[in-house]
Design an enzyme around this catalytic site. Structure first.
Site, short mmCIF file in Angstrom:
data_model
loop_
_atom_site.label_atom_id
_atom_site.label_comp_id
_atom_site.label_asym_id
_atom_site.label_seq_id
_atom_site.Cartn_x
_atom_site.Cartn_y
_atom_site.Cartn_z
N ASP A 82 70.03 64.47 2.24
CA ASP A 82 69.89 65.71 1.49
C ASP A 82 68.98 66.63 2.28
O ASP A 82 67.88 66.24 2.67
CB ASP A 82 69.29 65.39 0.12
N ARG A 136 58.87 62.51 2.03
CA ARG A 136 59.03 63.93 2.32
C ARG A 136 57.80 64.39 3.11
O ARG A 136 56.79 64.78 2.56
CB ARG A 136 59.20 64.73 1.03
N GLN A 151 62.39 58.66 -7.72
CA GLN A 151 63.11 59.36 -8.78
C GLN A 151 64.34 58.59 -9.21
O GLN A 151 64.88 57.78 -8.47
CB GLN A 151 63.48 60.78 -8.35
N ASP A 271 66.71 73.86 -13.06
CA ASP A 271 65.57 72.96 -13.14
C ASP A 271 65.16 72.75 -14.59
O ASP A 271 65.13 73.71 -15.38
CB ASP A 271 64.36 73.54 -12.39
N GLU A 284 57.84 70.87 -13.41
CA GLU A 284 59.24 70.48 -13.17
C GLU A 284 59.42 68.98 -13.32
O GLU A 284 58.74 68.19 -12.69
CB GLU A 284 59.68 70.91 -11.77
N SER A 287 65.61 68.43 -11.22
CA SER A 287 66.48 69.43 -10.62
C SER A 287 67.89 68.86 -10.65
O SER A 287 68.09 67.70 -10.30
CB SER A 287 66.06 69.72 -9.18
#
Length: 384
Positions: A82, A136, A151, A271, A284, A287
């Protein structure tokens, strides 16, 4: 000025401005009254497991998902990673005995999951969910962001006629119900006050830009979430007429952010945001969106000036019709636990690494981060 000096000190009632402060503690910014729900680490771990298991079970039941295993790395040549906003660096390595083979730790499984639906032969109306772990390297490192991402990455096979805003909203409601029921269970078990409303509100980036043209994207989110407490913000990705981001960036090859909706806006994604009562700001949780079809993929690749991606294996499979039409998204596990367990720093619910200067400030206020996240440096490096 160090990043830890820029803290959300006072979200004003209507404008939700971010104010620059002197280097004071995070608890000072929260009014000086923050106390963690858990002080016993084992009890905290039990609460984390209960929160995650409950949310996963609710998601599987509400969205008709089956749990599957997931990869820790993919080949760069496959195009399965991604690309997030398209600028982040993946964590990359070469196997010892295969020089020139580049493997990447995924940012998320947005593309892999769509392939997995094909691989597992999942029929329309059913989907998969994974317990995804990734890195990340270019993400923010602060009290709501970490280099480590965990996640519930989910994807659902849909029919061609389901590519519309109403199907998106129906799915969002099912996911929000899973979150709402999870909060109810967690709060009942651990004596926490529940804050989520039974119903969430839908809003669009297009409308919010018209209503608050001079506000930043974060300020628009704060205005919405402070008022409604739970919001699905539709239309993420793409540019405004002035060439600036409409709200936030999205890669061109997973969410559909250009399809025109009946309301005149664009995008079949968004979101899921809630009002965080500890941090007093929008927060948040997820998403998600309806994914690109072949026509939308080609258009978004052109808009992002990367048409060469259509030569990747994954993109070819989408363009030739091998991959199914889908809807999908990611629900941050640690982020959700931070909200559910009313933690002010994500490091309280996740093992990670954080700004040493910020860690020292947190220590002085008695805020414990999990594991090595609480140390100023690697203990082994200090003793060397």
């Amino acid at each position: 000025m160090h990043k830890f000096q820029i803290l959300y000190c006072n979200l004003l009632h209507h404008t939700a401005h971010i104010i620059l402060c002197t280097p004071i503690s995070l608890t000072d910014c929260l009014g000086g009254g923050y106390k963690p729900v858990f002080t016993n680490r084992l009890q905290l771990e039990e609460a984390l497991q209960f929160s995650k298991t409950t949310l996963e079970d609710n998601l599987k039941a509400n969205v008709n998902l089956v749990r599957v295993s997931a990869p820790l790395f993919v080949t760069k040549a496959s195009g399965f990673n991604d690309n997030l906003n398209g600028t982040e660096r993946p964590a990359t390595f070469e196997p010892r005995d295969f020089a020139g083979t580049h493997l990447e730790v995924p940012f998320s499984l947005a593309k892999w999951k769509r392939w997995a639906l094909h691989y597992y032969g999942v029929e329309a109306g059913k989907g998969i969910v994974t317990d995804f772990r990734g890195l990340r390297c270019d993400d923010d490192v602060d009290y709501t962001h970490s280099l480590y991402v965990d996640q519930f990455d989910w994807e659902k096979h849909i029919n061609k006629e389901d590519r519309n805003i109403e199907y998106l909203k129906t799915t969002v409601k099912a996911i929000y119900k899973a979150l709402y029921d999870t909060e109810q269970a967690v709060c009942k078990k651990y004596g926490i006050e529940a804050v989520l409303p039974e119903e969430l509100v839908f809003a669009t980036s297009d409308d919010m830009i018209k209503e608050h043209p001079h506000a930043t994207p974060k300020q628009r989110e704060n205005i919405l979430c402070e008022k409604h407490k739970a919001v699905f913000f539709i239309g993420i990705g793409g540019m405004k007429e002035d060439g600036q981001l409409r709200h936030d960036g999205r890669a061109p090859d997973y969410d559909d952010w250009i399809t025109e909706r009946p309301d005149g806006g664009h995008g079949l994604n968004g979101d899921l945001l809630v009002w965080n009562p500890v941090l007093k700001q929008s927060f948040e949780i997820s998403s998600m969106g309806i994914r690109v079809n072949p026509d939308v993929l080609l258009k978004q690749l052109e808009l992002c000036s990367c048409p060469e991606r259509k030569e990747f294996i994954w993109h070819k499979m989408l363009l030739d019709g091998t991959l199914p039409q889908t809807i999908g998204g990611g629900i941050g596990q640690s982020r959700t636990c931070q909200f559910l367990l009313r933690a002010c720093h994500i490091g309280e619910v996740q093992h990670g690494w954080y700004n040493p200067a910020e860690v020292e400030i947190l220590k002085k206020d008695g805020i414990q981060l999990l594991g090595l996240g609480e140390f100023e440096a690697d203990p082994s490096a200090k003793s060397a």
